[in-house]
Design an enzyme around this catalytic site. Structure first.
Site, mmCIF file in Angstrom:
data_model
loop_
_atom_site.group_PDB
_atom_site.id
_atom_site.type_symbol
_atom_site.label_atom_id
_atom_site.label_comp_id
_atom_site.label_asym_id
_atom_site.label_seq_id
_atom_site.Cartn_x
_atom_site.Cartn_y
_atom_site.Cartn_z
ATOM 1 N N ASP A 1 -59.034 -142.027 -1.534
ATOM 2 C CA ASP A 1 -57.673 -141.386 -1.423
ATOM 3 C C ASP A 1 -57.836 -139.851 -1.790
ATOM 4 O OD1 ASP A 1 -54.679 -141.631 -0.436
ATOM 5 O OD2 ASP A 1 -54.546 -140.733 -2.560
ATOM 6 N N ILE B 1 -52.915 -134.009 -4.238
ATOM 7 C CA ILE B 1 -52.895 -132.787 -5.241
ATOM 8 C C ILE B 1 -52.171 -133.359 -6.492
ATOM 9 C CG2 ILE B 1 -52.173 -130.552 -5.609
ATOM 10 C CD1 ILE B 1 -52.602 -130.180 -2.553
ATOM 11 N N HIS B 2 -52.609 -133.119 -7.583
ATOM 12 C CA HIS B 2 -52.022 -133.462 -8.904
ATOM 13 C C HIS B 2 -52.032 -132.138 -9.631
ATOM 14 C CE1 HIS B 2 -51.157 -137.667 -7.667
ATOM 15 N NE2 HIS B 2 -52.434 -137.789 -7.438
ATOM 16 N N ARG B 3 -50.904 -132.426 -10.895
ATOM 17 C CA ARG B 3 -50.868 -131.327 -11.768
ATOM 18 C C ARG B 3 -52.056 -131.294 -12.849
ATOM 19 N NH1 ARG B 3 -45.265 -131.202 -14.225
ATOM 20 N NH2 ARG B 3 -46.082 -132.438 -16.293
ATOM 21 N N GLU C 1 -56.702 -139.597 4.076
ATOM 22 C CA GLU C 1 -55.922 -138.293 4.935
ATOM 23 C C GLU C 1 -56.946 -137.279 5.047
ATOM 24 O OE1 GLU C 1 -52.885 -139.938 1.684
ATOM 25 O OE2 GLU C 1 -54.747 -139.643 1.958
ATOM 26 N N GLU D 1 -42.181 -125.852 -11.227
ATOM 27 C CA GLU D 1 -42.089 -126.823 -10.204
ATOM 28 C C GLU D 1 -41.617 -126.366 -9.146
ATOM 29 O OE1 GLU D 1 -43.985 -129.216 -9.957
ATOM 30 O OE2 GLU D 1 -44.672 -129.958 -11.931
#
Length: 505
Positions: free
Chosen positions: A176, A179-181, A243, A299
């Site tokens: 997988d 996008i993460h922080r 993806e 955010e």
């Protein structure tokens, strides 16, 4: 530029093949008004984001802001040889240029890609582009190698905001990308915050139960098709769907991968920067431990997110880059997040409603003011009397399929959903609050919606739930004939658009 030159420039730009960030930048530079390059010295701490706020970030960044070109900063203080780009997708028109699709058809283009995926492949290159420069062991000092931006003085620290994580399920081997922080916490440590239900978080939990670290590559500076495809969410791309296969379909060829040099994982071969590491089991840090600001970063709703009290930790094992790398970043809220999150959302809604009631939903726009997540405008066509009421059913399908959605505005087929003035015209002339509004209280919403709390509304009995709302701005079928828009003569305006050569007197 006259029309002949403009047409030639457009044709030349369209012929450019995009397969990574650099070819995407070449395409934008060949497209008038889509790229601004600057050699003026800039500080990655707050200044860079502050500049782009004025140039092209867009709503919901606080005014003054606007939609403008992408911006390439070529002189980063303290980091000779490293460039930073932001705003690559901070315009729907620009995303259309990058994906070679009309802006209003982007949701449909992504849906086509989901339905005809092309799996990624390992690169045949002896030295992949992403590994031209390599740092490991004592050489690793994240902020000396890479100018991770701090978007505001209240941020928890420097962030990699366009870091695409790739990891594998430790049990099934499924892959997988998401996008993460990512906040830099030390010379070789980065905190990562996972939203609920994310696939890599499921992988991490499995690894942690086994007492193992989860290998992960952080890929930065990519073909825009990769970033957009990675922002799909279930049910359109359920767990087990890679993806990168969607990104391959967008480009008509496989995305190339490279084996990492320090961990058992792959990276995107054409990435500008790859950070290789492991998510440590049973290790947590306070996200703002180095600054004590109480905030994370701006955010997508336009507010500062709270610092996470117990973020997971990535131990960095190696950093690889292209020569003279380009670090890609996003300022947080704004038009770029709208397009990254919103266009896949549009594709998901189109897919679900088309299956339920073919031919009635003409298009969807995940609106800027909702950050691409909280507000959708749906263009619905009523063809027969029994279609009355189906527009509300379509809106409920959208709310069910995309659980983070908060408001849905439904309009008729004669309304331009991408023109907010036209949508508000429909709301003004075809909507009555007492009969055209459907409230659905007590439904789970998006964790970052700050209004989802009992202190804001007494109807909210549990933090994180919301009152979903449908605004039906369609004309009821029985009175349809009374609401026909004024019909102007259809003409070709082209001959009239050439300015008069003589000065005005």
């Amino acid at each position: 530029m006259d029309t002949t030159l403009a047409s030639t420039a457009s044709a030349e730009a369209n012929a450019l093949e995009v397969n990574d960030l650099r070819t995407a930048l070449k395409l934008l530079e060949a497209t008038p008004g889509q790229l601004l390059r600057t050699n003026h010295p800039v500080d990655a701490y707050a200044e860079l984001a502050g500049v782009y706020r004025h140039v092209g970030a867009g709503c919901p960044v606080a005014p003054p802001t606007k939609i403008g070109p992408a911006m390439l900063f070529e002189n980063i203080k303290g980091h000779p040889g490293v460039r930073v780009v932001t705003g690559m997708m901070a315009s729907r028109k620009r995303v259309g240029v990058l994906l070679k699709t009309a802006p209003e058809r982007l949701g449909f283009r992504l849906l086509e890609a989901v339905e005809d995926p092309i799996a990624p492949v390992l690169t045949k290159a002896e030295v992949p582009l992403c590994q031209q420069m390599r740092y490991s062991g004592s050489e690793i000092d994240i902020l000396k190698i890479l100018p991770a931006p701090t978007n505001t003085p209240e941020d928890a620290g420097p962030y990699f905001t366009m870091g695409l994580l790739r990891a594998s399920d430790p049990v099934t081997g499924e892959h997988d990308v998401t996008i993460h922080r990512l906040c830099v916490q030390g010379k070789d440590t980065i905190s990562v915050v996972f939203g609920p239900g994310r696939h890599i978080e499921a992988f991490r939990q499995k690894a942690e139960k086994m007492g193992k670290a989860l290998p992960v590559s952080i890929n930065i500076g990519l073909d825009p098709a990769v970033y957009v495809a990675a922002c799909f969410e279930p049910p359109t791309t359920p767990q087990g769907c890679d993806e990168l296969s969607v990104a391959g379909a967008l480009r008509g060829k496989p995305i190339e991968l490279a084996k990492c040099i320090s961990i058992d994982e792959c990276a995107i071969a054409h990435a500008e920067v790859v950070i290789e590491g492991e998510i440590l089991p049973d290790v947590r840090v306070r996200e703002d431990q180095n600054t004590n600001t109480g905030h994370a970063m701006p955010e997508f709703p336009g507010y500062n997110g709270p610092a996470h009290p117990a973020a997971c930790v990535i131990k960095v094992k190696a950093i690889t880059t292209r020569r003279n790398p380009i670090l890609e970043t996003i300022v947080g809220p704004g038009e770029e997040h709208v397009n990254l999150a919103g266009i896949p959302t549009e594709a998901s809604i189109l897919h679900a409603v088309e299956k339920a009631m073919p031919g009635r939903l003409l298009n969807v726009y995940a609106h800027t003011s909702g950050g691409g997540k909280l507000l959708a405008v749906m263009q619905f066509k009523k063809s027969i009397p029994s279609d009355e009421g189906r527009q509300r059913q379509a809106a409920m399908i959208a709310l069910s399929v995309y659980s983070e959605l908060k408001h849905v505005i439904v309009v008729d087929d004669d309304v331009d959903i991408f023109d907010t003035n036209d949508v508000l015209w429909a709301m003004t002339t075809r909507y009555q609050g007492d009969m055209s509004t459907i409230f659905i209280p007590g439904v789970i919403g998006h964790v970052l919606d700050p209004s989802q709390d009992s202190s804001y509304s007494r109807s909210i009995i549990q933090h994180g739930t919301s009152c979903k709302t449908i605004f039906d701005c369609t004309v009821p079928w029985p009175v349809k004939d009374r609401f026909k828009r004024a019909a102007f003569l259809e003409v070709d305006p082209t001959p009239f658009l050439t300015p008069s050569p003589e000065p005005f007197e």
